[in-house]
Motif scaffolding. Structure first.
Motif, PDB file in Angstrom:
ATOM      1  N   LEU A 279       0.809  -1.213   0.000  1.00 49.42           N
ATOM      2  CA  LEU A 279       0.000   0.000   0.000  1.00 49.42           C
ATOM      3  C   LEU A 279       0.844   1.265   0.000  1.00 49.42           C
ATOM      4  CD1 LEU A 279      -2.949  -1.005   2.351  1.00 49.42           C
ATOM      5  CD2 LEU A 279      -2.850  -1.021  -0.145  1.00 49.42           C
ATOM      6  N   GLU A 280       2.009   1.215   0.616  1.00 54.31           N
ATOM      7  CA  GLU A 280       2.902   2.376   0.566  1.00 54.31           C
ATOM      8  C   GLU A 280       3.358   2.638  -0.874  1.00 54.31           C
ATOM      9  OE1 GLU A 280       3.945   4.549   2.851  1.00 54.31           O
ATOM     10  OE2 GLU A 280       3.089   3.671   4.674  1.00 54.31           O
ATOM     11  N   THR A 281       3.785   1.604  -1.574  1.00 58.51           N
ATOM     12  CA  THR A 281       4.277   1.804  -2.936  1.00 58.51           C
ATOM     13  C   THR A 281       3.141   2.079  -3.916  1.00 58.51           C
ATOM     14  OG1 THR A 281       4.320  -0.602  -3.256  1.00 58.51           O
ATOM     15  CG2 THR A 281       6.372   0.457  -2.618  1.00 58.51           C
ATOM     16  N   VAL A 282       1.985   1.475  -3.693  1.00 54.76           N
ATOM     17  CA  VAL A 282       0.825   1.746  -4.545  1.00 54.76           C
ATOM     18  C   VAL A 282       0.467   3.231  -4.483  1.00 54.76           C
ATOM     19  CG1 VAL A 282      -1.691   1.467  -4.581  1.00 54.76           C
ATOM     20  CG2 VAL A 282      -0.207  -0.542  -4.653  1.00 54.76           C
ATOM     21  N   HIS A 283       0.523   3.809  -3.292  1.00 55.14           N
ATOM     22  CA  HIS A 283       0.219   5.237  -3.140  1.00 55.14           C
ATOM     23  C   HIS A 283       1.170   6.088  -3.967  1.00 55.14           C
ATOM     24  CE1 HIS A 283      -0.490   9.158  -1.294  1.00 55.14           C
ATOM     25  NE2 HIS A 283       0.821   9.241  -1.120  1.00 55.14           N
ATOM     26  N   HIS A 284       2.465   5.845  -3.836  1.00 51.78           N
ATOM     27  CA  HIS A 284       3.438   6.691  -4.527  1.00 51.78           C
ATOM     28  C   HIS A 284       3.417   6.447  -6.038  1.00 51.78           C
ATOM     29  CE1 HIS A 284       5.078   8.401  -0.901  1.00 51.78           C
ATOM     30  NE2 HIS A 284       5.140   7.192  -0.365  1.00 51.78           N
ATOM     31  N   HIS A 285       3.200   5.203  -6.447  1.00 47.44           N
ATOM     32  CA  HIS A 285       3.102   4.927  -7.881  1.00 47.44           C
ATOM     33  C   HIS A 285       1.865   5.610  -8.463  1.00 47.44           C
ATOM     34  CE1 HIS A 285       3.880   2.907 -11.609  1.00 47.44           C
ATOM     35  NE2 HIS A 285       2.717   2.295 -11.597  1.00 47.44           N
ATOM     36  N   GLY A 286       0.771   5.591  -7.730  1.00 47.34           N
ATOM     37  CA  GLY A 286      -0.443   6.260  -8.195  1.00 47.34           C
ATOM     38  C   GLY A 286      -0.253   7.756  -8.338  1.00 47.34           C
ATOM     39  N   ARG A 287       0.471   8.376  -7.422  1.00 45.34           N
ATOM     40  CA  ARG A 287       0.745   9.819  -7.532  1.00 45.34           C
ATOM     41  C   ARG A 287       1.529  10.128  -8.802  1.00 45.34           C
ATOM     42  NH1 ARG A 287       3.462  12.491  -2.488  1.00 45.34           N
ATOM     43  NH2 ARG A 287       3.301  14.247  -3.937  1.00 45.34           N
ATOM     44  N   PHE A 288       2.530   9.285  -9.090  1.00 40.84           N
ATOM     45  CA  PHE A 288       3.320   9.500 -10.300  1.00 40.84           C
ATOM     46  C   PHE A 288       2.448   9.344 -11.545  1.00 40.84           C
ATOM     47  CE2 PHE A 288       5.562   7.477 -13.838  1.00 40.84           C
ATOM     48  CZ  PHE A 288       6.497   8.450 -14.138  1.00 40.84           C
ATOM     49  N   MET A 289       1.642   8.309 -11.596  1.00 41.12           N
ATOM     50  CA  MET A 289       0.803   8.052 -12.767  1.00 41.12           C
ATOM     51  C   MET A 289      -0.200   9.191 -12.978  1.00 41.12           C
ATOM     52  SD  MET A 289       1.942   5.204 -13.997  1.00 41.12           S
ATOM     53  CE  MET A 289       0.659   4.532 -15.044  1.00 41.12           C
TER      54      MET A 289
ATOM     55  N   THR B  83       1.575  12.487 -14.190  1.00 38.30           N
ATOM     56  CA  THR B  83       2.063  12.429 -15.577  1.00 38.30           C
ATOM     57  C   THR B  83       0.971  12.033 -16.565  1.00 38.30           C
ATOM     58  OG1 THR B  83       2.856  10.165 -15.155  1.00 38.30           O
ATOM     59  CG2 THR B  83       4.444  11.958 -14.898  1.00 38.30           C
ATOM     60  N   ALA B  84      -0.279  11.992 -16.078  1.00 37.93           N
ATOM     61  CA  ALA B  84      -1.446  11.724 -16.937  1.00 37.93           C
ATOM     62  C   ALA B  84      -1.267  10.460 -17.781  1.00 37.93           C
ATOM     63  CB  ALA B  84      -1.728  12.926 -17.825  1.00 37.93           C
ATOM     64  N   GLN B  85      -0.877   9.370 -17.121  1.00 38.32           N
ATOM     65  CA  GLN B  85      -0.650   8.122 -17.833  1.00 38.32           C
ATOM     66  C   GLN B  85      -1.976   7.444 -18.179  1.00 38.32           C
ATOM     67  OE1 GLN B  85       2.447   6.924 -18.742  1.00 38.32           O
ATOM     68  NE2 GLN B  85       3.088   8.959 -18.056  1.00 38.32           N
ATOM     69  N   PRO B  86      -2.050   6.768 -19.331  1.00 34.43           N
ATOM     70  CA  PRO B  86      -3.277   6.052 -19.701  1.00 34.43           C
ATOM     71  C   PRO B  86      -3.465   4.814 -18.835  1.00 34.43           C
ATOM     72  CG  PRO B  86      -1.537   5.590 -21.282  1.00 34.43           C
ATOM     73  CD  PRO B  86      -1.007   6.657 -20.367  1.00 34.43           C
ATOM     74  N   ALA B  87      -4.688   4.332 -18.780  1.00 38.46           N
ATOM     75  CA  ALA B  87      -4.998   3.153 -17.987  1.00 38.46           C
ATOM     76  C   ALA B  87      -4.305   1.918 -18.559  1.00 38.46           C
ATOM     77  CB  ALA B  87      -6.505   2.938 -17.938  1.00 38.46           C
TER      78      ALA B  87
ATOM     79  N   GLU C 242      -7.328   6.498 -12.591  1.00 41.25           N
ATOM     80  CA  GLU C 242      -7.533   7.309 -11.395  1.00 41.25           C
ATOM     81  C   GLU C 242      -6.717   6.808 -10.201  1.00 41.25           C
ATOM     82  OE1 GLU C 242     -11.669   7.466 -10.536  1.00 41.25           O
ATOM     83  OE2 GLU C 242     -12.189   8.490 -12.409  1.00 41.25           O
ATOM     84  N   ARG C 243      -6.545   5.488 -10.138  1.00 43.57           N
ATOM     85  CA  ARG C 243      -5.836   4.903  -9.009  1.00 43.57           C
ATOM     86  C   ARG C 243      -5.291   3.537  -9.411  1.00 43.57           C
ATOM     87  NH1 ARG C 243      -9.290   1.066  -6.392  1.00 43.57           N
ATOM     88  NH2 ARG C 243      -7.983   1.166  -4.536  1.00 43.57           N
ATOM     89  N   VAL C 244      -4.389   3.015  -8.585  1.00 49.44           N
ATOM     90  CA  VAL C 244      -3.930   1.642  -8.763  1.00 49.44           C
ATOM     91  C   VAL C 244      -4.969   0.746  -8.105  1.00 49.44           C
ATOM     92  CG1 VAL C 244      -2.109  -0.041  -8.284  1.00 49.44           C
ATOM     93  CG2 VAL C 244      -1.510   2.347  -8.768  1.00 49.44           C
ATOM     94  N   ASP C 245      -5.672  -0.028  -8.907  1.00 46.56           N
ATOM     95  CA  ASP C 245      -6.789  -0.817  -8.388  1.00 46.56           C
ATOM     96  C   ASP C 245      -6.515  -2.314  -8.305  1.00 46.56           C
ATOM     97  OD1 ASP C 245      -6.698  -1.071 -11.155  1.00 46.56           O
ATOM     98  OD2 ASP C 245      -8.869  -1.151 -11.376  1.00 46.56           O
TER      99      ASP C 245
END
Length: 237
Positions: A112-122, A125-129, A220-223
């Motif tokens: 969950l710690e890494t999911v949070h930070h990866h989601g912020r980066f995505m 940078t407006a990355q596609p799903a 929107e998020r890492v799901d």
């Protein structure tokens, strides 16, 4: 601001603590194969004569005191957080001028710690799903006397802010300058979980690779995350 001199110190002994990192970073032969870190500077100087890109791989070895460097199998995973630092990559307890090795007391915390930070980066940078970067789970043991933020409640709220790291970075810098080994603190991403932030690589040992993971970004998020080792996909709620 918390007074660093008033913080309790706890003896942390975690077996099988978990750190999740990007899989793009290969092991560094220097750290893995050369047993005595005292030999590294001479070997680096010789190797640089034929490999000018060597330092891009090793990073700034001078940031780790010689007596605190580690070698042997898996040493790259312990050394890299301290030799590859930049003000462009600050963290909770560092403004990027020194390294910190972060780990959770169990898999769910690190996830969950890494999911949070990866989601912020995505998101930034407006990355596609879609399925994104590959990660690897690193299992390690921690044995250290760490300044302990657990159990302080509201007193620690400033340095455990989910978004603003200004207070925690000041605390980390003051503790490290005073000779502290690192911090133990409650995870703000995983209720009931604990994290450790280590100021030196020799406070962790026996690093071993665990699972290979992929994260899914839905726009929107890492799901979801995929455990490639088990060929299974899990939803993150």
């Amino acid at each position: 601001m918390i007074d660093p001199t008033a913080l309790p110190v706890a003896e942390i002994e975690w077996r099988g603590a978990v750190r999740i990192i990007r899989s793009v970073f290969p092991p560094i032969d220097l750290f893995e194969d050369i047993a005595d870190p005292a030999d590294w500077p001479l070997l680096i100087a010789a190797e640089q004569k034929t490999n000018p890109r060597l330092m891009e791989t090793i990073g700034n070895l001078d940031l780790v005191p010689p007596e605190r460097r580690v070698s042997g199998p898996g040493a790259s995973w312990l050394m890299a957080p301290f030799t590859h630092v930049s003000p462009d990559r600050p963290s909770r307890f560092s403004d990027g001028r020194f390294g910190v090795l972060y780990a959770g007391d169990r898999f769910e915390v690190a996830l969950l710690e890494t999911v949070h930070h990866h989601g912020r980066f995505m998101r930034a940078t407006a990355q596609p799903a879609g399925w994104t970067s590959q990660f690897r789970e690193i299992l390690l043991d921690i044995d250290a006397a760490l300044h302990d933020l657990r159990g302080l409640g509201q007193e620690a709220a400033e340095v455990l802010d989910p978004v603003d790291y200004a207070g925690s970075q000041q605390l980390g810098a003051r503790l490290r300058a005073a000779g502290a080994q690192g911090l133990a603190y409650p995870s703000v991403r995983c209720a009931g979980g604990d994290c450790a932030g280590l100021f030196y690589p020799d406070l962790a040992s026996r690093p071993m690779q665990g699972r290979h993971l992929d994260y899914h970004w839905n726009g929107e998020r890492v799901d979801l995350y995929r455990d490639r080792s088990a060929c299974a996909v899990f939803r993150i709620v």
